[in-house]
Design an enzyme around this catalytic site. Structure first.
Site, short mmCIF file in Angstrom:
data_model
loop_
_atom_site.label_atom_id
_atom_site.label_comp_id
_atom_site.label_asym_id
_atom_site.label_seq_id
_atom_site.Cartn_x
_atom_site.Cartn_y
_atom_site.Cartn_z
N VAL A 267 -44.92 56.80 44.76
CA VAL A 267 -44.82 58.18 44.26
C VAL A 267 -46.07 58.48 43.42
O VAL A 267 -46.48 57.66 42.59
CB VAL A 267 -43.53 58.36 43.41
CG1 VAL A 267 -43.44 59.78 42.86
CG2 VAL A 267 -42.30 58.04 44.25
N HIS B 234 -39.61 55.41 39.48
CA HIS B 234 -38.36 54.64 39.30
C HIS B 234 -37.15 55.46 39.74
O HIS B 234 -36.22 54.93 40.35
CB HIS B 234 -38.17 54.26 37.82
CG HIS B 234 -39.22 53.35 37.27
ND1 HIS B 234 -40.13 53.74 36.33
CD2 HIS B 234 -39.49 52.05 37.53
CE1 HIS B 234 -40.91 52.72 36.01
NE2 HIS B 234 -40.55 51.68 36.73
N GLY C 91 -38.67 49.20 32.56
CA GLY C 91 -38.45 50.33 31.67
C GLY C 91 -39.61 51.31 31.62
O GLY C 91 -40.52 51.26 32.45
N TYR C 92 -39.55 52.21 30.63
CA TYR C 92 -40.49 53.32 30.50
C TYR C 92 -40.50 54.08 31.84
O TYR C 92 -41.54 54.25 32.49
CB TYR C 92 -41.89 52.85 30.09
CG TYR C 92 -42.56 53.91 29.25
CD1 TYR C 92 -42.14 54.12 27.94
CD2 TYR C 92 -43.55 54.73 29.76
CE1 TYR C 92 -42.69 55.12 27.17
CE2 TYR C 92 -44.11 55.74 29.00
CZ TYR C 92 -43.68 55.93 27.70
OH TYR C 92 -44.23 56.92 26.95
N SER D 18 -47.31 55.12 37.25
CA SER D 18 -47.21 53.79 36.66
C SER D 18 -46.92 53.95 35.18
O SER D 18 -47.43 54.87 34.54
CB SER D 18 -48.55 53.06 36.83
OG SER D 18 -48.59 51.93 35.98
N GLY E 103 -40.57 49.38 44.80
CA GLY E 103 -41.54 50.40 45.20
C GLY E 103 -42.72 49.79 45.95
O GLY E 103 -43.14 48.67 45.66
N ASP F 279 -46.24 48.50 44.22
CA ASP F 279 -46.45 47.06 44.04
C ASP F 279 -46.23 46.40 45.40
O ASP F 279 -45.27 45.66 45.60
CB ASP F 279 -45.48 46.52 42.99
CG ASP F 279 -45.74 47.13 41.62
OD1 ASP F 279 -46.87 47.02 41.13
OD2 ASP F 279 -44.82 47.75 41.07
O1 PAF Z 1 -42.08 45.84 39.23
C1 PAF Z 1 -41.65 45.55 38.09
O2 PAF Z 1 -41.43 46.42 37.24
C2 PAF Z 1 -41.39 44.09 37.73
O3 PAF Z 1 -42.36 43.26 38.27
C3 PAF Z 1 -39.98 43.61 38.10
C4 PAF Z 1 -39.75 43.63 39.62
C5 PAF Z 1 -38.94 44.47 37.42
C6 PAF Z 1 -39.78 42.15 37.64
O4 PAF Z 1 -39.94 42.04 36.26
#
Ligand code: PAF
Length: 279
Positions: A176, A37, A31-32, A185, A147, A150
């Site tokens: 991005v 995203h 979220g956020y 982030s 993404g 990470d």
């Molecule tokens: O990258 C993230 O936001 C989290 O690690 C994920 C993949 C949603 C798992 O909780």
């Protein structure tokens, strides 16, 4: 757009879609939502007829002293962003819905999870693998998008999927950045104005090292030193800066194969990560 709060609701919707032969693409998030995203959602639309975005701040991937409680949350804002970007369903369970009180089954990847973030966050990837496999099972997705910011997470998940024959296509998406270079982030919102300014030293250091690589520099320690110089000048506290082989995440001395230059650095109490793939 449907909002599913329970596994049962999500399953019912997915069963309906699958009965109509729809392909399902999942974007797992905490979220956020930001533009990073949204770029994953755009890719998901090319992979499936239906796009599910999961919104779940997964407690099992946070260590006891980490930011689980203060992790930014804004459900309505996320719903609006999903609506605007054609998401078909949001899966937003509670921790109790996801984890039974006597939950006792974990997915542990035992190689790629160990270096880098695995050193300072020893239970992190166990929590990530476990929740991601649960999300795959709940949404019965055909594809899922992660993404490259990470980068280690994406590699660990690809390994889990390969090792456990999980029938989900994993697609990775480019990192991005904000206009000034800072990697997007949800945690950027923790930064004060001063920290935000100093945090730019991380992407600047990564870009400078990439430039050296593109000019022919192949010494890992020279590239690492370039990032180190930049963040230390800005008073960043280094968790790690590494230059590792892309497939094994083992440290390289000379960059003679595809590599990942990656760093985690604290500005104030906020830990930021950034990376670039080389070669
Ligand atoms: O990258 C993230 O936001 C989290 O690690 C994920 C993949 C949603 C798992 O909780």
């Amino acid at each position: 757009m449907q909002i599913c709060r329970t596994v049962k609701e999500m399953r019912a919707l997915v069963d309906e879609w699958r009965a109509n032969n729809s392909k399902i693409a999942l974007v797992p998030t905490m979220g956020y939502l930001h533009d990073g995203h949204i770029s994953l959602v755009k890719i998901a639309h090319t992979l499936g007829d239906k796009v599910v975005l999961s919104l779940f701040v997964n407690p099992t991937q946070f260590g006891p002293t980490e930011d689980l409680d203060k992790y930014p949350r804004d459900f309505q804002r996320d719903v609006d962003a999903c609506e605007k970007n054609g998401v078909d369903a949001i899966f937003a369970p509670t921790p109790d819905e996801m984890y039974a009180k006597d939950f006792s089954t974990w997915v542990t990847e035992t190689s790629l999870s160990l270096p880098m973030c695995g050193v300072s966050r020893p239970i992190h990837f166990r929590g990530v693998c476990t929740v991601v496999l649960k999300l795959f099972n709940i949404t019965r997705c055909d594809a899922a998008v992660f993404g490259k910011k990470d980068a280690q997470q994406a590699l660990v998940i690809q390994r889990m999927v390969r090792d456990l024959n999980v029938p989900v296509e994993i697609v990775t998406a480019p990192l991005v950045r904000e206009a000034d270079g800072l990697a997007m982030s949800s945690r950027n919102r923790y930064l004060s104005a001063d920290e935000r300014e100093r945090a730019l030293s991380l992407s600047r250091g990564i870009f400078a090292a990439e430039k050296l690589y593109n000019k022919g520099e192949r010494s890992a320690s020279v590239l690492i030193a370039e990032v180190q110089k930049s963040v230390e000048q800005a008073n960043g506290k280094i968790d790690y800066i590494v230059c590792n082989a892309r497939d094994t995440l083992m440290p390289l001395e000379s960059i003679d194969r595809p590599a990942l230059l990656a760093a985690a650095v604290y500005f104030g109490t906020t830990r930021l990560i950034d990376n670039v793939f080389l070669g």
